[in-house]
Write an enzyme that holds these catalytic residues in place. Sequence first.
Site, mmCIF file in Angstrom:
data_model
loop_
_atom_site.group_PDB
_atom_site.id
_atom_site.type_symbol
_atom_site.label_atom_id
_atom_site.label_comp_id
_atom_site.label_asym_id
_atom_site.label_seq_id
_atom_site.Cartn_x
_atom_site.Cartn_y
_atom_site.Cartn_z
ATOM 1 N N ARG A 118 0.837 -1.201 0.000
ATOM 2 C CA ARG A 118 0.000 0.000 0.000
ATOM 3 C C ARG A 118 0.863 1.238 0.000
ATOM 4 N NH1 ARG A 118 -5.075 -1.715 3.862
ATOM 5 N NH2 ARG A 118 -5.440 -3.616 2.687
ATOM 6 N N SER A 126 -8.193 -0.952 0.623
ATOM 7 C CA SER A 126 -9.220 -1.211 1.614
ATOM 8 C C SER A 126 -9.819 0.043 2.230
ATOM 9 C CB SER A 126 -8.643 -2.124 2.689
ATOM 10 O OG SER A 126 -9.655 -2.561 3.530
ATOM 11 N N HIS A 127 -9.604 0.229 3.549
ATOM 12 C CA HIS A 127 -10.252 1.321 4.269
ATOM 13 C C HIS A 127 -9.490 2.639 4.114
ATOM 14 C CE1 HIS A 127 -7.166 -0.595 6.604
ATOM 15 N NE2 HIS A 127 -7.027 0.503 7.326
ATOM 16 N N ASP A 160 -16.447 -1.650 3.947
ATOM 17 C CA ASP A 160 -15.315 -0.768 3.652
ATOM 18 C C ASP A 160 -14.999 -0.700 2.156
ATOM 19 O OD1 ASP A 160 -14.292 -3.336 3.386
ATOM 20 O OD2 ASP A 160 -12.290 -2.737 4.031
ATOM 21 N N ASP A 167 -13.045 -2.226 0.042
ATOM 22 C CA ASP A 167 -13.008 -3.436 -0.783
ATOM 23 C C ASP A 167 -14.015 -4.496 -0.345
ATOM 24 O OD1 ASP A 167 -11.532 -3.803 1.563
ATOM 25 O OD2 ASP A 167 -10.286 -5.352 0.672
ATOM 26 N N ASP A 222 -14.591 -6.145 2.546
ATOM 27 C CA ASP A 222 -14.333 -7.278 3.437
ATOM 28 C C ASP A 222 -14.599 -6.962 4.907
ATOM 29 O OD1 ASP A 222 -12.134 -5.662 3.729
ATOM 30 O OD2 ASP A 222 -10.638 -7.203 3.245
ATOM 31 N N ARG A 223 -14.815 -5.687 5.236
ATOM 32 C CA ARG A 223 -15.117 -5.347 6.638
ATOM 33 C C ARG A 223 -16.601 -5.132 6.841
ATOM 34 N NH1 ARG A 223 -10.491 -1.458 9.122
ATOM 35 N NH2 ARG A 223 -8.731 -2.643 8.315
ATOM 36 N N GLU A 232 -11.443 -10.549 13.351
ATOM 37 C CA GLU A 232 -10.505 -9.585 13.909
ATOM 38 C C GLU A 232 -11.300 -8.438 14.518
ATOM 39 O OE1 GLU A 232 -6.521 -9.268 11.708
ATOM 40 O OE2 GLU A 232 -8.019 -9.039 10.150
ATOM 41 N N SER A 290 -10.808 -5.480 14.022
ATOM 42 C CA SER A 290 -10.845 -4.372 13.066
ATOM 43 C C SER A 290 -12.003 -4.513 12.089
ATOM 44 C CB SER A 290 -9.526 -4.315 12.312
ATOM 45 O OG SER A 290 -9.260 -5.581 11.719
ATOM 46 N N LYS A 293 -11.853 -12.102 4.725
ATOM 47 C CA LYS A 293 -12.976 -11.666 5.538
ATOM 48 C C LYS A 293 -14.058 -11.155 4.603
ATOM 49 C CE LYS A 293 -10.702 -7.278 6.864
ATOM 50 N NZ LYS A 293 -9.250 -7.462 6.720
ATOM 51 N N ARG A 323 -1.303 1.409 17.347
ATOM 52 C CA ARG A 323 -2.603 0.920 17.797
ATOM 53 C C ARG A 323 -2.455 0.385 19.218
ATOM 54 N NH1 ARG A 323 -5.098 1.338 13.084
ATOM 55 N NH2 ARG A 323 -4.403 0.234 11.198
HETATM 56 C C1 VG1 Z 1 -5.438 -3.462 9.644
HETATM 57 C C2 VG1 Z 1 -6.210 -4.216 10.697
HETATM 58 C C3 VG1 Z 1 -6.111 -5.715 10.446
HETATM 59 C C4 VG1 Z 1 -6.610 -6.016 9.031
HETATM 60 C C5 VG1 Z 1 -5.848 -5.180 8.025
HETATM 61 C C6 VG1 Z 1 -6.374 -5.346 6.614
HETATM 62 O O1 VG1 Z 1 -4.072 -3.821 9.701
HETATM 63 O O2 VG1 Z 1 -5.746 -3.893 11.987
HETATM 64 O O3 VG1 Z 1 -6.847 -6.391 11.414
HETATM 65 O O4 VG1 Z 1 -6.436 -7.375 8.736
HETATM 66 O O5 VG1 Z 1 -5.945 -3.795 8.358
HETATM 67 O O6 VG1 Z 1 -7.732 -5.041 6.551
HETATM 68 P P1 VG1 Z 1 -2.971 -2.921 10.468
HETATM 69 O O7 VG1 Z 1 -1.656 -3.617 10.203
HETATM 70 O O8 VG1 Z 1 -3.079 -1.552 9.890
HETATM 71 O O9 VG1 Z 1 -3.359 -2.923 11.910
HETATM 72 V V1 VG1 Z 1 -8.367 -4.440 5.116
HETATM 73 O O10 VG1 Z 1 -10.000 -4.440 5.258
HETATM 74 O O11 VG1 Z 1 -7.579 -2.938 5.180
HETATM 75 O O12 VG1 Z 1 -7.680 -5.300 3.888
HETATM 76 CO CO CO Z 2 -10.836 -4.128 3.548
#
Ligand code: VG1
Ligand code: CO
Length: 543
Positions: free
Chosen positions: A22, A113-114, A277, A279, A281-282, A363, A365, A376, A496
């Site tokens: 990313r 993703s988010h 979110d 993509d 998956d959340r 998770e 998150s 997810k 975090r």
């Molecule tokens: C975050 C979340 C993690 C999740 C990841 C990808 O990662 O904490 O639980 O699997 O995003 O989610 P990090 O390393 O920033 O804590 V997604 O929906 O962004 O693909």
């Molecule tokens: Co996502």
Amino acid sequence: MTIKQIPTQPFSDQRPGTSGLRKKVTRFQQPHYLENFVQSIFDSVGDIQGKTIVVGGDGRYYNQQAIQIIIRMAAANGIGRVMVGRAGLLSTPAASTVIRKYRTHGGIILSASHNPGGPDGDFGIKYNTANGGPAPEKITEAIYQRSREIEHYLILDSIDTPLDQCGSYSVGNMTVEVIDPVADYAELMEELFDFDAIHDLLTGGFALRFDAMHAITGPYAREILENRLGAAAGTVMNGNPLPDFGGHHPDPNLAHAKALVEQLFSEEGPDFGAASDGDGDRNMILGKNFYVTPSDSLALLTANANLVPGYQKGIAGVARSMPTSLAVDRVAERLGIDCYETPTGWKFFGNLMDAGKVTLCGEESFGTGSSHIREKDGLWAVLFWLNILAARKQSVADIVQQHWAEYGRNFYTRHDYEEVDMEEAQGIMEHLEQQFPTLTGRRLGSYRVEQCDNFSYTDPVDGSTSSSQGIRILFEGGSRIVYRLSGTGTVGATLRVYIESYDPDPRNHQQDPQQALEPLIDIAVELGQIDSRTGRTRPSVIT
Ligand code: VG1
Ligand code: CO
């Protein structure tokens, strides 16, 4: 059409994080940047000659351009067929579904993703293997090592492939098949859930709102919730995917899905609300005047899985990421099934599911999922909840409160400090580790430290080990503080801090988590010297 071999030089920053590579869009737009990474993938994922791969993304800015580059590079590298979602769209769970259903060699998912999108936002790319799940660390490391020595890449000199209609196209010797992004996924959902019961619920006076946050799930939610399940037109809000998500963070939480939250917490609000979110998956789950934490949601889905047709055969086991609350552990214990604790990121669940050890996982998150795919799955979680609501005919709040009364409540919160200076953030982590020798047995306020470590995981299936996955301070009685640095951010570091306590007494269950956890939150800030080291007096986001 000729295959060109383009000379290039390695970029030093192409190590995939928690979920792929990313970076800012502008970084990806630099000449050769995307191409280097894609070639590194093709060089690291086994023999791809004549094989099929899936390609799709969340529709964010640069999605279409990237897909055209990947198609030309796939053709030049001898891939036989690329399956692409129409308009280049595939939610992450849909991509996982398609990889599995058509038994392809793997897939490339374009998403951050988010993270926010647009020309100044973020872009991302990740590789998923034949099981439909994110490549394990062994492969992401191989891709990274390849990216450090790459000298050229292959690309076909050809025009863009039209992606706006389903159909087959030839690109050199390769076939591009443009597929309906929703159909296979919707079919799988019909197999898992009691669509008749949910249809009766949604047409019988139960009001639902789904916030697609201008991201990928709009078309999926409209087809499934409105067209197939009979929810009123307009149930899906912000349903048109936009390249910049309307300028917002497509992150389904209390901070970023504000409009939805306001509706659910109003007099005339609907009975149930959910959001997904960038993509897809959340998920965030809301009842009337009620927010369900993702950790509680996982526990509840596990406890109620017997009500859902796709899971009536039973749950083999469950898994949660280490920082996720221990609520699901209590349900697993009662059901007599195993509960696995993995590092953060979905790639660690894949082996457990392939080995048949785990059916549900999640998770903190806002991620929940099951072995129906290897990602997810946001809409899946929403349908799971709707199926439970249709079967139990109670409100969300009643169901959750009953669960707490039965199992006790795990109070839980995550405090994120975003865009912290990387050295400051690492300093906090080092400072915490230095305290380990004197912490065990020490009393902090009314808590006594039972154990502290930097979490390390050995995969029970393939024996691979992942260390330094987060600092855990575990207290007697089950309270915890966990510190981690994010692996998905693109600016500075995100610290975090995950804080949890357990209370079996129903008389205390109505408390606000921020209040219930206040003493632990203070301890967390103090132990990490967060304010003095970062100059921050409060977190950027609380979930
Ligand atoms: C975050 C979340 C993690 C999740 C990841 C990808 O990662 O904490 O639980 O699997 O995003 O989610 P990090 O390393 O920033 O804590 V997604 O929906 O962004 O693909
Ligand atoms: Co996502």
